[in-house]
Design a protein around this motif. Structure first.
Motif: not given
Lengths: 397, 693
Positions: B603-604, B609-614, B637-640, B566-572
């Motif tokens: 969201x993050x 832990x949900x996100x593999x990449x942003x 958070x360790x993932x941060x 899962x990837x998080x996409x931040x884009x307006x």
């Protein structure tokens, strides 16, 4: 307006002098509805007494000042007095005197003196056609205050006048008004009604020393620094003796020409040194010296002075000729004492030049002063009145 | 009587005092005047000294003539201009005589007339004039004449000031030419930007109204073409702006020189094929495999030269890329790259303007061939920043050769290690091509790899060699040969039951167009022209099955799969989100979208832990990408700390990238998006396997 000039060399006997002067006037002039007399006399004469007696004899206000020498149509006179009587049906002459000027506020005292002289007949807001100012010498302020205060009071009415002088002892210079003599007050004569003066002024600025510098520190009439040196050092750079123990020195030091970029005058400003402070290196002048002005010593000889005198008189007559509708009767000449000293043995040359140029029927009287007041610019009834040194000024009305 | 005497005495006393005063005053005046005169003389001496200094040191020709036009005084430069050693030699000389030895008679007559008029009319005058001296030298002189008027107002003569403004005029004309070029450039830019925009807008309108799928695809292809062109124009303008503002910088990195060239060649190859041009690449074997420099900028220069060569060379013409090692000293080297073509060529006059900003050799060229005219100016700047230079050798109608040199660092040469791995004395290779330079080049490459190689100029010769020397392990066969074709030869080799060899087809033709026929003839692999050593290496390594290159190549050909990640996409901007979602759909990635940095942070934070990449846009409302990245990194958070954050932004300058990294992001992708780059980043940070990092 009509006028006549009388002359006497009788300085010791006030009654006799007044009688001589009054007799000459009566011979030359028929007095009209309003009259006033201007007495310019040697400091040895008791001007107050003479003016008091003349007031009685002529029935007019008499005011004036002491002077190093007088001028009339016959030329330059030392040890003499000259009386000019003005008379008119259509002009009111109103004399007044200020309070003691070294008081708290000299400017306010001058303005008050002007107001005191406004005649009851004057319309509200009316200005005099001409204002004559005879000022005291030796007061602790710049001579620029006189024209500035009078211009403010009289709505830029033209002012002609000078600072009283004596025989270089600086102690006996006086102004007087109808029987009273003043060392520290100003006397004024307002000409209200049908009077239309023209003016001319000349400095002598044709030759200079080779040391032009910029005034870098000054306040009012005190100059502290010129370029990067004190004022005294600047003067010594010319090779001049700055030992001020002799009172004549201030006048035999050459006048200073100032070229200021303040920009409201066509002619350069001329200033005479009136004292040096060897402790702080500053110099005092008769009038204000602006910071930023370019200063230089002016070189003058008698030929330059006579030429300037002729040029100034020529300009005056030209200006008068341009107004054929007005018939002038009088020329008042206020010249600088420094000029008289430089003329020295040729003192008569200036008077001779004037008498040669004087139109018939015009009265001429003049004095040598320690500061001259005359407009440098005059248009539409508004005058730019200025305080001068080392100048010859004329007013024809 | 007594009273009269008293009065007389009083008057006499008064007059005596006045005389005494006058005497004292005159004495003082005399003394002061003497002092003043002395001081004045000293001041005049000083003033004269200053005047002399000015006249001796001014670079201007200054002189004064009296009313009779005779020389009075002047500057030292005048004396040297007229050939006099000392000013005194010139005193009282008439104007005409003074200048007679140097200036032409016509000038003397004119200038003399001007001087007289200046004196007569009491009016200054000035003019600019071209004059050819008697020596033949051409000068442009600015001459000013001022009447000399004394203090008394009487005329004394004339003061003349002459400035040699030859260089100034030249510079002014140059500046005017540059200004004109800039104006032309603006007009060209307007044209260059509006033309693709017209195509984009027009083709979009056609696509929207068309129901024919093929027509839509046609329109989309045209839109893509126009967009790519527009991007190139914009990039050129931005690069030139940065160069002119002195903000253009290089980013040195270790890079594979040959791979860099290969990428560039791949880009231009499409056009080469379209125009059926012959394209040859020669890479000097002595050039270190890995260099330290800005490979992106170097590629930009090579791409510019190659695309110009292809553009200005007619169909079936030739384009050649040659590289040469000029020198190598320890960890530094100088490399020369030359791009030659058989195109229209450039005249000497046009060559002069080629590398200037805002100039194209011929403004008509822009209209005919397109382009901003900035490419070569940018290339020159890049090459000069790399310590090199660029030049052109050309004649109209006879083609051009652009040659540039650059300095680079030398990195560890991994290529040579690879070459050692290939040393197989038992492998014999036969190369068949009708182009002798290809055979020569192949021989050189294979010698470098330690592989034995024979060559044949055609199919018949190849079969003869096989007959003479026996079967080879590998065959590199050109597709397009006169006589027996490559396909025919491949078929004969593959058809031989004794042969257990790999036949590789080499061609500049598109593989897809010949693949079917070639495979039927037994061809196993395809090697595109122009040939690169690394490509040959990979091919041989694949055959031998001993090198990781094969694995890499195969891996590249596999579609990337990230199902379950899962990837998080931040884009307006909605359309940008749509583009990313659509293009990443085949990868199987799950993508959560955030419309600004604040939403992305929320969201993050809710499930790190949900996100593999942003993927993080930078300019967004409410909270920008920098702030969002900083806050994510600061989360407890360790993932941060570990999650890869990749900037995806149109801010593409070096300082923009540095700012992203400073905010805690790991990498940067510029907009417009190059999806190969996006996939490369996905591969880099997610790997191509399913485990979650």
């Amino acid at each position: 307006m009509n006028s006549a000039v009388a002359y006497t060399s009788e300085l010791d006997d006030a009654l006799e002098a007044a009688a001589q002067l009054a007799a000459q006037i009566r011979e030359k002039l028929e007095l009209q509805k309003h009259s006033a007399g201007i007495l310019l006399c040697d400091a040895d004469m008791d001007g107050a007494a003479v003016s008091a007696e003349l007031s009685k004899l002529l029935g007019s206000e008499i005011l004036g000042m002491t002077t190093l020498a007088t001028l009339d149509a016959d030329g330059h006179h030392e040890a003499a007095a000259v009386l000019t009587v003005l008379t008119a049906d259509d002009c009111i002459f109103s004399a007044s005197v200020s309070a003691s000027l070294p008081g708290e506020d000299a400017r306010a005292a001058i303005i008050e003196a002007y107001r005191a002289g406004v005649p009851a007949e004057a319309a509200p807001g009316q200005r005099p056609g001409l204002l004559m100012a005879f000022c005291p010498y030796g007061l602790p302020f710049s001579g620029d205050l006189y024209p500035a205060a009078l211009s403010a009071a009289a709505g830029d009415a033209p002012v002609i006048g000078g600072v009283a002088s004596d025989d270089y002892d600086y102690e006996r210079a006086r102004v007087f008004l109808s029987g009273r003599s003043y060392k520290d007050a100003m006397v004024l004569l307002g000409l209200w009604g049908a009077v239309s003066p023209v003016f001319s002024i000349r400095h002598v600025t044709s030759r200079f020393a080779e040391r032009i510098r910029r005034i870098t520190e000054a306040e009012g009439n005190i100059v502290r620094r010129v370029g990067d040196e004190t004022f005294v050092q600047y003067l010594e750079g010319f090779g001049l003796n700055t030992d001020v123990s002799d009172p004549l020195l201030a006048f035999t030091c050459y006048p200073m020409m100032l070229i200021s970029d303040s920009g409201d005058e066509e002619t350069p400003l001329m200033r005479h040194i009136c004292g040096l402070n060897r402790e702080d290196g500053s110099g005092a002048f008769f009038g204000d010296v602006p910071v930023g002005a370019l200063a230089n010593i002016c070189l003058i000889n008698k030929d330059d002075l006579v030429r300037a005198c002729r040029e100034s008189m020529g300009s005056l007559l030209e200006a008068a000729a341009a107004r054929p509708e007005y018939t002038p009767s009088t020329i008042l000449c206020i010249s600088c004492c420094g000029r008289a000293v430089i003329l020295g043995a040729n003192a008569g040359a200036e008077g001779k030049a004037l008498s040669e140029m004087l139109p018939p029927g015009i009265s001429l009287a003049g004095a040598y002063c320690l500061g001259e007041i005359c407009p440098t610019f005059y248009k539409d009834g508004k005058a730019l009145n200025r305080f001068h040194n080392c100048s010859i000024t004329f007013c024809m009305f | 009587m007594e009273a009269d005497l008293t009065k007389e005495y009083s008057n006499l006393t008064r007059l005596y005092k006045k005389l005494e005063r006058d005497y004292r005053a005159l004495t003082l005046m005399h003394e002061q005047t003497e002092r003043l005169r002395d001081a004045n003389e000293a001041a005049k001496d000083q003033s004269n000294f200053y005047t002399r200094l000015l006249l001796e040191n001014t670079p201007c020709i200054i002189f004064m003539l009296d009313l009779k036009m005779n020389f009075v005084m002047g500057s030292a430069h005048l004396a040297s201009f007229l050939g006099y050693r000392d000013m005194r030699e010139m005193v009282d000389m008439p104007f005409a005589g003074l200048f007679g030895a140097v200036m032409p008679a016509e000038w003397i007559e004119n200038a003399g007339g001007h001087c007289r008029r200046t004196m007569d009319e009491r009016r200054p005058m000035s003019n600019e004039e071209q004059v050819t001296l008697k020596s033949g030298k051409n000068l442009v002189l600015q001459v000013s004449m001022t009447p000399a008027v004394g203090k008394d107002g009487a005329g004394q003569g004339v003061v003349v000031v002459m400035n040699d403004i030859t260089e100034l005029v030249r510079a002014r004309e140059e500046a005017q030419r540059a200004s004109t070029a800039k104006s032309d450039f603006l007009a060209n830019m307007s044209h260059e930007m509006r033309t693709p925009m017209n195509a984009i807008i027009g083709m979009t309108a056609i696509a929207k109204t068309s129901s024919d799928v093929e027509r839509k695809i046609y329109c989309l292809n045209k839109i893509e073409e126009a967009s790519t062109h527009l991007l190139g124009v914009i990039n050129d303008i931005l690069d030139m702006s940065k160069i002119e503002a002195n903000r253009f910088e290089l980013s040195p990195e270790v890079f594979n020189f040959e791979k860099m060239l290969q990428k560039v060649v791949n880009v231009v190859n499409f056009r080469v094929e379209e125009k059926q041009q012959t394209f040859t690449v020669r890479i000097d074997r002595d050039i270190p495999g890995f260099l330290v420099g800005d490979d992106q900028r170097l590629a930009q220069v090579v791409a510019n030269l190659l695309s110009n060569a292809v553009k200005f060379t007619p169909e079936r013409g030739e384009v050649r890329l040659d590289t040469r090692l000029i020198r190598q000293e320890e960890r530094q080297c100088t490399v020369e790259v030359a791009v030659s073509d058989t195109g229209i060529g450039i005249s000497p006059e046009q060559q002069h303007l080629l590398f200037t900003s805002f100039s194209q050799a011929d403004s008509g060229i822009t209209r005919k061939f397109g382009g901003t005219g900035l490419g070569l100016a940018i290339s020159r700047s890049i090459v000069e920043m790399m310590g090199g230079s660029i030049r052109v050798d050309s004649e109209p109608g006879r083609g051009s050769t652009f040659t540039f040199r650059f300095d680079a660092g030398v990195a560890d040469d991994e290529g040579r290690d690879q070459a050692k791995k290939l040393r197989r004395r038992d492998l014999r290779v036969l190369v068949v091509d009708d182009a002798p330079e290809v055979l020569e080049y192949f021989t050189d490459i294979l010698q470098r790899f330690g592989v034995a190689c024979d060559t044949a100029a055609n199919g018949e010769e190849a079969l003869g060699l096989i007959g003479d020397k026996g079967n080879y392990g590998m065959y590199f066969v050109d597709w397009d040969m006169p006589g027996m074709s490559g396909i025919e030869l491949a078929g004969l080799i593959s058809g031989d039951a004794d042969q257990d060899a790999l036949v590789v087809m080499i061609s500049s033709a598109e593989w897809s167009s010949i693949e079917k026929e070639a495979r039927a003839a037994g061809v196993k692999r395809f090697l595109p022209k122009p040939l690169f050593p690394s490509a040959v290496f990979d091919c041989i390594a694949a055959y031998l099955g001993t090198d990781e290159a094969l694995a890499e190549r195969e891996e590249e050909q596999q579609p990337m799969q990230f199902a379950g990640r899962r990837v998080l996409l931040a884009e307006d901007v909605e359309v940008n989100r749509e583009i990313v979602l659509a293009l990443l759909e085949p990868t199987g990635l799950d993508i959560d979208c955030a419309v600004n940095g604040a939403v992305a942070l929320r969201l993050f934070s809710a499930a790190p832990e949900k996100y593999s990449m942003i993927f993080m846009d930078v300019q967004m409302p409410e909270m920008d990408g920098y702030e969002a990245a900083r806050r994510i990194r600061a989360l407890d958070a360790p993932r941060a700390a570990a999650v890869p954050i990749i900037a995806m932004t149109a801010n593409v300058f070096r300082e923009d990238i540095e700012r992203c990294l400073a905010a805690g992001m790991n990498d940067h992708i510029g907009k417009p998006l190059n999806f190969e780059e996006v996939f490369a980043k996905l591969g880099k940070y997610l790997g191509n396997a399913g485990d979650q990092s």
